[in-house]
Design a protein around this motif. Structure first.
Motif, PDB file in Angstrom:
ATOM      1  N   ASN A 141       0.001  -1.681  -9.466  1.00  0.00           N
ATOM      2  CA  ASN A 141       0.209  -2.579  -8.336  1.00  0.00           C
ATOM      3  C   ASN A 141       1.709  -2.751  -8.136  1.00  0.00           C
ATOM      4  OD1 ASN A 141      -2.715  -3.392  -8.267  1.00  0.00           O
ATOM      5  ND2 ASN A 141      -2.166  -4.138 -10.294  1.00  0.00           N
ATOM      6  N   ALA A 146       2.364   0.614  -1.806  1.00  0.00           N
ATOM      7  CA  ALA A 146       0.920   0.700  -1.986  1.00  0.00           C
ATOM      8  C   ALA A 146       0.571   0.882  -3.460  1.00  0.00           C
ATOM      9  CB  ALA A 146       0.367   1.871  -1.182  1.00  0.00           C
ATOM     10  N   SER A 147      -0.617   0.416  -3.835  1.00  0.00           N
ATOM     11  CA  SER A 147      -1.104   0.660  -5.190  1.00  0.00           C
ATOM     12  C   SER A 147      -1.441   2.140  -5.331  1.00  0.00           C
ATOM     13  CB  SER A 147      -2.348  -0.191  -5.462  1.00  0.00           C
ATOM     14  OG  SER A 147      -2.057  -1.560  -5.358  1.00  0.00           O
ATOM     15  N   ARG A 148      -1.430   2.623  -6.578  1.00  0.00           N
ATOM     16  CA  ARG A 148      -1.793   4.030  -6.791  1.00  0.00           C
ATOM     17  C   ARG A 148      -2.342   4.201  -8.196  1.00  0.00           C
ATOM     18  NH1 ARG A 148       2.096   6.864  -9.763  1.00  0.00           N
ATOM     19  NH2 ARG A 148       4.064   5.758 -10.076  1.00  0.00           N
ATOM     20  N   SER A 221      -2.812   1.485   3.110  1.00  0.00           N
ATOM     21  CA  SER A 221      -2.930   2.794   2.490  1.00  0.00           C
ATOM     22  C   SER A 221      -2.638   2.665   1.003  1.00  0.00           C
ATOM     23  CB  SER A 221      -1.957   3.779   3.145  1.00  0.00           C
ATOM     24  OG  SER A 221      -0.627   3.316   3.006  1.00  0.00           O
ATOM     25  N   GLY A 222      -3.266   3.535   0.225  1.00  0.00           N
ATOM     26  CA  GLY A 222      -3.109   3.487  -1.227  1.00  0.00           C
ATOM     27  C   GLY A 222      -4.459   3.526  -1.909  1.00  0.00           C
ATOM     28  N   ASP A 223      -4.483   3.167  -3.184  1.00  0.00           N
ATOM     29  CA  ASP A 223      -5.699   3.202  -3.981  1.00  0.00           C
ATOM     30  C   ASP A 223      -6.298   1.808  -4.121  1.00  0.00           C
ATOM     31  OD1 ASP A 223      -5.626   5.995  -4.568  1.00  0.00           O
ATOM     32  OD2 ASP A 223      -3.992   5.604  -5.959  1.00  0.00           O
ATOM     33  N   HIS A 224      -7.612   1.733  -4.028  1.00  0.00           N
ATOM     34  CA  HIS A 224      -8.336   0.468  -4.134  1.00  0.00           C
ATOM     35  C   HIS A 224      -9.477   0.629  -5.143  1.00  0.00           C
ATOM     36  CE1 HIS A 224      -6.356  -1.029  -0.432  1.00  0.00           C
ATOM     37  NE2 HIS A 224      -6.442   0.232  -0.056  1.00  0.00           N
ATOM     38  N   ARG A 246      -9.597   5.762  -2.048  1.00  0.00           N
ATOM     39  CA  ARG A 246      -8.219   6.055  -1.632  1.00  0.00           C
ATOM     40  C   ARG A 246      -8.114   6.146  -0.115  1.00  0.00           C
ATOM     41  NH1 ARG A 246      -5.186  10.529  -4.842  1.00  0.00           N
ATOM     42  NH2 ARG A 246      -4.776   8.671  -6.106  1.00  0.00           N
ATOM     43  N   ASP A 248      -5.307   7.484   2.423  1.00  0.00           N
ATOM     44  CA  ASP A 248      -4.028   8.192   2.503  1.00  0.00           C
ATOM     45  C   ASP A 248      -3.151   7.649   3.626  1.00  0.00           C
ATOM     46  OD1 ASP A 248      -4.490   9.914   0.343  1.00  0.00           O
ATOM     47  OD2 ASP A 248      -5.723  11.215   1.582  1.00  0.00           O
ATOM     48  N   ARG A 250      -3.139   4.552   6.724  1.00  0.00           N
ATOM     49  CA  ARG A 250      -3.815   3.292   7.043  1.00  0.00           C
ATOM     50  C   ARG A 250      -4.805   3.427   8.199  1.00  0.00           C
ATOM     51  NH1 ARG A 250      -0.923  -2.568   8.142  1.00  0.00           N
ATOM     52  NH2 ARG A 250      -2.823  -3.795   8.241  1.00  0.00           N
TER      53      ARG A 250
END
Length: 335
Positions: A141, A146-148, A221-224, A246, A248, A250
């Motif tokens: 985080n 963005a989270s990844r 965008s990012g990892d959830h 994911r 990539d 938004r």
């Protein structure tokens, strides 16, 4: 009169220049003071690069820190392990105790040779199930972005105390800010989906055990990681899953299919497509058409007949499949 006006103008100009010089001097002193006091910049903060489990299921963290600094992994008020960064600031920290099933929130703390301590800007959330090493996901985080994920490609993780045998998530889509989660379980059971502290919605499985819940939500965008909980008629939690997802871009639609607990890539058949042309576009070689056929044998009865609009799975190509495809290509040429 003109002389006095000129002198007045000169005095005002001199005063303004003097004020500007004082501001510049004070600013320089303040910058020097911060530098001399060891004010840390972003580069001095330790950072995570990857988080994985080794062959013996011990956690291994790779990252960066100030050169030769002591690096500690912190979970709340607990220190779980420490190591020392090398001359270039690289470090590898292997925990001496296995992480139990559950969810963790880690930060790094680095102490340089002068005794100054720096804490990582990022926090890392780690989810571990009883099925390791596949039952682990770690995502970073970052408040500035963005989270990844920093672990190997994560799949669906069982995080409940007990998991119902038929409980599964099969697809997640995100389009025009509409999130839809689909899956299956036993009939007449309740499903509740959450993202962090936000409840996304609930649904009940139909007579065939299928469920589908939708929610208008704005996702960056990012990892959830979505949490899906299953409840029986008595309100007892009989299963909990953590689902990686994911985005990539938004505003770019995402259609993520899951098979056997893993996210898989898919392609929609267009007019004029064949398995060979799809393999060429997806893998750069038509020789992987047999791998695509094998992955979709449940819906494809003939490798020479595919239909416009069909959704086909694009399997991960391992070394054995590459070797098999290469041999088939060689045999074809020899004939």
């Amino acid at each position: 009169m003109a002389f006095f006006l000129s002198m007045k103008k000169f005095a005002v100009t001199l005063t303004l220049d003097f004020i500007a010089a004082v501001i510049l001097f004070v600013g320089t002193l303040h910058a020097d003071e911060l530098k001399n006091n060891g004010q840390p910049d972003q580069l001095e903060s330790p950072s995570f690069e990857s988080f994985m489990l080794n062959d013996e299921s011990f956690a291994v963290i790779v990252g960066k820190a100030p050169a030769n600094a002591k690096v500690e992994l912190i979970d709340g008020a607990r220190k779980l392990g420490e190591t020392t960064a090398d001359d270039k600031g690289s470090f590898t920290l292997t925990l001496q105790k296995k992480l139990g099933k559950g969810q963790y929130h880690f930060v790094l703390r680095a102490t340089d040779q002068s005794g100054k301590s720096f804490t990582s800007v990022e926090t890392v959330t780690v989810i571990i199930s009883h099925k390791v090493p596949d039952g682990m996901a770690a995502f970073m985080n970052d408040p500035a972005g963005a989270s990844r994920f920093i672990s190997n490609a994560p799949g669906i993780i069982e995080i409940g105390k007990k998991t119902h045998n038929n409980f599964d998530v099969t697809r997640i889509t995100y389009k025009n800010s509409i999130l839809t989660i689909s899956g299956q379980a036993e009939k007449n059971m309740q499903i509740i989906a959450t993202l962090g502290n936000m409840r996304l919605g609930s649904d009940k499985t139909d007579i065939n055990g299928k469920f589908e819940l939708s929610r208008f939500v704005s996702l960056f965008s990012g990892d959830h990681v979505f949490r899906i909980d299953l409840f029986n008629d008595g309100g007892e939690n009989v299963g909990s899953l953590a689902i990686p997802f994911r985005i990539d871009e938004r505003h770019h639609p995402v259609n993520q299919l899951y098979r056997d607990g893993k996210p898989v890539k898919t392609v929609i058949v267009e007019k004029g497509d064949s398995l060979s042309s799809i393999a060429e576009k997806a893998y750069g070689s038509s020789r992987y058409s047999e791998a695509i056929y094998s992955a979709n044998s449940a819906i494809l009865k003939n490798p020479d007949h595919i239909t416009k609009g069909q959704e086909l799975i694009l399997p991960e190509i391992d070394n054995s499949q590459k070797s098999k495809a290469a041999n088939a290509q060689t045999n074809l040429k020899e004939k």
